[in-house]
Write a protein that holds these residues in place. Structure first.
Motif, PDB file in Angstrom:
ATOM      1  N   THR A   5     -11.156  13.865   9.687  1.00 31.34           N
ATOM      2  CA  THR A   5     -10.071  12.916   9.449  1.00 31.34           C
ATOM      3  C   THR A   5     -10.642  11.529   9.256  1.00 31.34           C
ATOM      4  O   THR A   5     -11.447  11.062  10.071  1.00 31.34           O
ATOM      5  CB  THR A   5      -9.073  12.909  10.627  1.00 31.34           C
ATOM      6  N   LEU A   6     -10.226  10.892   8.180  1.00 31.34           N
ATOM      7  CA  LEU A   6     -10.646   9.533   7.871  1.00 31.34           C
ATOM      8  C   LEU A   6      -9.475   8.592   8.121  1.00 31.34           C
ATOM      9  O   LEU A   6      -8.325   8.948   7.868  1.00 31.34           O
ATOM     10  CB  LEU A   6     -11.095   9.434   6.409  1.00 31.34           C
ATOM     11  N   GLN A   7      -9.782   7.383   8.589  1.00 29.39           N
ATOM     12  CA  GLN A   7      -8.741   6.449   8.997  1.00 29.39           C
ATOM     13  C   GLN A   7      -8.683   5.232   8.093  1.00 29.39           C
ATOM     14  O   GLN A   7      -9.704   4.791   7.548  1.00 29.39           O
ATOM     15  CB  GLN A   7      -8.975   5.984  10.434  1.00 29.39           C
ATOM     16  N   CYS A   8      -7.482   4.681   7.986  1.00 27.73           N
ATOM     17  CA  CYS A   8      -7.271   3.479   7.185  1.00 27.73           C
ATOM     18  C   CYS A   8      -6.217   2.611   7.874  1.00 27.73           C
ATOM     19  O   CYS A   8      -5.125   3.108   8.197  1.00 27.73           O
ATOM     20  CB  CYS A   8      -6.813   3.854   5.775  1.00 27.73           C
ATOM     21  N   ASN A   9      -6.538   1.348   8.099  1.00 29.76           N
ATOM     22  CA  ASN A   9      -5.574   0.380   8.623  1.00 29.76           C
ATOM     23  C   ASN A   9      -5.427  -0.729   7.595  1.00 29.76           C
ATOM     24  O   ASN A   9      -6.421  -1.165   7.009  1.00 29.76           O
ATOM     25  CB  ASN A   9      -6.058  -0.223   9.949  1.00 29.76           C
ATOM     26  N   TYR A  10      -4.223  -1.187   7.413  1.00 29.13           N
ATOM     27  CA  TYR A  10      -4.013  -2.220   6.411  1.00 29.13           C
ATOM     28  C   TYR A  10      -3.109  -3.316   6.959  1.00 29.13           C
ATOM     29  O   TYR A  10      -2.332  -3.095   7.885  1.00 29.13           O
ATOM     30  CB  TYR A  10      -3.424  -1.635   5.121  1.00 29.13           C
ATOM     31  N   THR A  11      -3.247  -4.489   6.361  1.00 24.99           N
ATOM     32  CA  THR A  11      -2.403  -5.611   6.775  1.00 24.99           C
ATOM     33  C   THR A  11      -1.550  -6.105   5.617  1.00 24.99           C
ATOM     34  O   THR A  11      -0.875  -7.133   5.747  1.00 24.99           O
ATOM     35  CB  THR A  11      -3.254  -6.772   7.308  1.00 24.99           C
ATOM     36  N   VAL A  12      -1.617  -5.387   4.482  1.00 20.59           N
ATOM     37  CA  VAL A  12      -0.839  -5.782   3.312  1.00 20.59           C
ATOM     38  C   VAL A  12       0.643  -5.705   3.640  1.00 20.59           C
ATOM     39  O   VAL A  12       1.143  -4.687   4.099  1.00 20.59           O
ATOM     40  CB  VAL A  12      -1.155  -4.866   2.111  1.00 20.59           C
ATOM     41  N   SER A  13       1.345  -6.784   3.398  1.00 21.97           N
ATOM     42  CA  SER A  13       2.781  -6.815   3.688  1.00 21.97           C
ATOM     43  C   SER A  13       3.461  -7.806   2.752  1.00 21.97           C
ATOM     44  O   SER A  13       2.934  -8.909   2.549  1.00 21.97           O
ATOM     45  CB  SER A  13       3.006  -7.201   5.147  1.00 21.97           C
TER      46      SER A  13
ATOM     47  N   TYR B 276     -14.556   8.127   0.124  1.00 21.67           N
ATOM     48  CA  TYR B 276     -13.097   8.202   0.108  1.00 21.67           C
ATOM     49  C   TYR B 276     -12.556   6.800   0.354  1.00 21.67           C
ATOM     50  O   TYR B 276     -12.881   6.171   1.361  1.00 21.67           O
ATOM     51  CB  TYR B 276     -12.598   9.196   1.152  1.00 21.67           C
ATOM     52  N   ILE B 277     -11.774   6.332  -0.576  1.00 23.96           N
ATOM     53  CA  ILE B 277     -11.338   4.945  -0.573  1.00 23.96           C
ATOM     54  C   ILE B 277      -9.830   4.877  -0.372  1.00 23.96           C
ATOM     55  O   ILE B 277      -9.064   5.539  -1.092  1.00 23.96           O
ATOM     56  CB  ILE B 277     -11.716   4.235  -1.888  1.00 23.96           C
ATOM     57  N   CYS B 278      -9.425   4.083   0.597  1.00 23.89           N
ATOM     58  CA  CYS B 278      -8.008   3.830   0.865  1.00 23.89           C
ATOM     59  C   CYS B 278      -7.608   2.590   0.063  1.00 23.89           C
ATOM     60  O   CYS B 278      -8.321   1.579   0.066  1.00 23.89           O
ATOM     61  CB  CYS B 278      -7.809   3.605   2.358  1.00 23.89           C
TER      62      CYS B 278
ATOM     63  N   GLY C  70     -14.248   2.025   1.906  1.00 24.74           N
ATOM     64  CA  GLY C  70     -14.546   3.439   1.748  1.00 24.74           C
ATOM     65  C   GLY C  70     -15.246   4.049   2.940  1.00 24.74           C
ATOM     66  O   GLY C  70     -15.878   3.355   3.750  1.00 24.74           O
ATOM     67  N   THR C  71     -15.102   5.361   3.064  1.00 19.36           N
ATOM     68  CA  THR C  71     -15.856   6.164   4.030  1.00 19.36           C
ATOM     69  C   THR C  71     -16.726   7.113   3.231  1.00 19.36           C
ATOM     70  O   THR C  71     -16.233   7.861   2.393  1.00 19.36           O
ATOM     71  CB  THR C  71     -14.915   6.977   4.949  1.00 19.36           C
ATOM     72  N   ARG C  72     -18.021   7.077   3.517  1.00 17.36           N
ATOM     73  CA  ARG C  72     -18.946   7.969   2.813  1.00 17.36           C
ATOM     74  C   ARG C  72     -19.084   9.252   3.610  1.00 17.36           C
ATOM     75  O   ARG C  72     -19.574   9.246   4.740  1.00 17.36           O
ATOM     76  CB  ARG C  72     -20.306   7.300   2.652  1.00 17.36           C
ATOM     77  N   LEU C  73     -18.621  10.361   3.033  1.00 16.86           N
ATOM     78  CA  LEU C  73     -18.648  11.665   3.697  1.00 16.86           C
ATOM     79  C   LEU C  73     -19.762  12.530   3.121  1.00 16.86           C
ATOM     80  O   LEU C  73     -19.886  12.655   1.901  1.00 16.86           O
ATOM     81  CB  LEU C  73     -17.303  12.374   3.510  1.00 16.86           C
TER      82      LEU C  73
END
Lengths: 113, 118
Positions: A20-28, A88-90, A106-109
């Motif tokens: 599982t890869l995680q992504c947090n964002y602050t775009v609003s 994998y890029i969010c 990105g997360t490099r898997l």
């Protein structure tokens, strides 16, 4: 500043395992969130697109989830294959007037046999 | 469908030289984007065209960078003069939006041009 943060930076798993890869964002405000897969030496390819009203979306062995309240998303890969080795890029769409995308690092898997 | 086509795939040049990157979007797509990708900064939008008109060029780093889209099937990104810090992979992407892009419109990326400025 609108940002997209991903974790972990890199990950190594054995073939057949889940991750599982995680992504947090602050775009609003928020329009939609995408997950892209980028193979080495190639351009990014879209895996999923979710609007704020969608909680989950699947594409084969890839399942993305979205919690718009906490501004978090995850990408779950089931029964990994060697071909899943990639970045994998969010990506979150900018709240501005057009389809401007804000990319995570990105997360490099790496999937090992 | 051939997808987004970029040329050249690799470019090595010396500092001070002019570099021109080319892009052919997917036929029928009305939006075109130029991106730059580096290890340090990831993917960054440089410029966005809609119906051949530049809409947002706020990501273009300096006056040394310029982009044109003379028609719906061709765009160029030019760097003059080039500098070593311009070394990166440059991607072109296109999207099928018509009257302004839908927020769910998919962006299709080309294979990229890897630029090395010595």
């Amino acid at each position: 500043k609108n940002q997209v943060e991903q974790s972990p930076q890199s990950l190594i798993i054995l073939e057949g395992k889940n991750c599982t890869l995680q992504c947090n964002y602050t775009v609003s405000p928020f329009s939609n969130l995408r997950w892209y897969k980028q193979d080495t030496g190639r351009g990014p390819v879209s895996l999923t697109i979710m609007t704020f009203s969608e909680n989950t979306k699947s594409n084969g062995r890839y399942t993305a989830t979205l919690d718009a309240d906490t501004k978090q998303s995850s990408l779950h890969i089931t029964a990994s294959q060697l071909s899943d080795s990639a970045s994998y890029i969010c990506v979150v769409s900018d709240p501005g007037g057009y389809n401007k995308l804000i990319f995570g690092a990105g997360t490099r898997l790496a999937v090992h046999p | 469908d051939a997808g987004v086509i970029q040329s050249p795939r690799h470019e090595v040049t010396e500092m001070g030289q002019e570099v021109t990157l080319r892009c052919k979007p997917i036929s029928g797509h009305n939006s075109l984007f130029w991106y730059r990708q580096t290890m340090m900064r990831g993917l960054e939008l440089l410029i966005y065209f809609n119906n051949n008109v530049p809409i947002d060029d706020s990501g273009m780093p300096e006056d040394r960078f310029s982009a044109k889209m003379p028609n719906a099937s061709f765009s160029t990104l030019k760097i003059q003069p080039s500098e070593p810090r311009d070394s990166a992979v440059y991607f072109c992407a296109s999207s099928p939006s018509s009257r302004g892009p839908s927020r769910r419109d998919e962006q299709f990326f080309g294979p990229g041009t890897r630029l090395t400025v010595l």
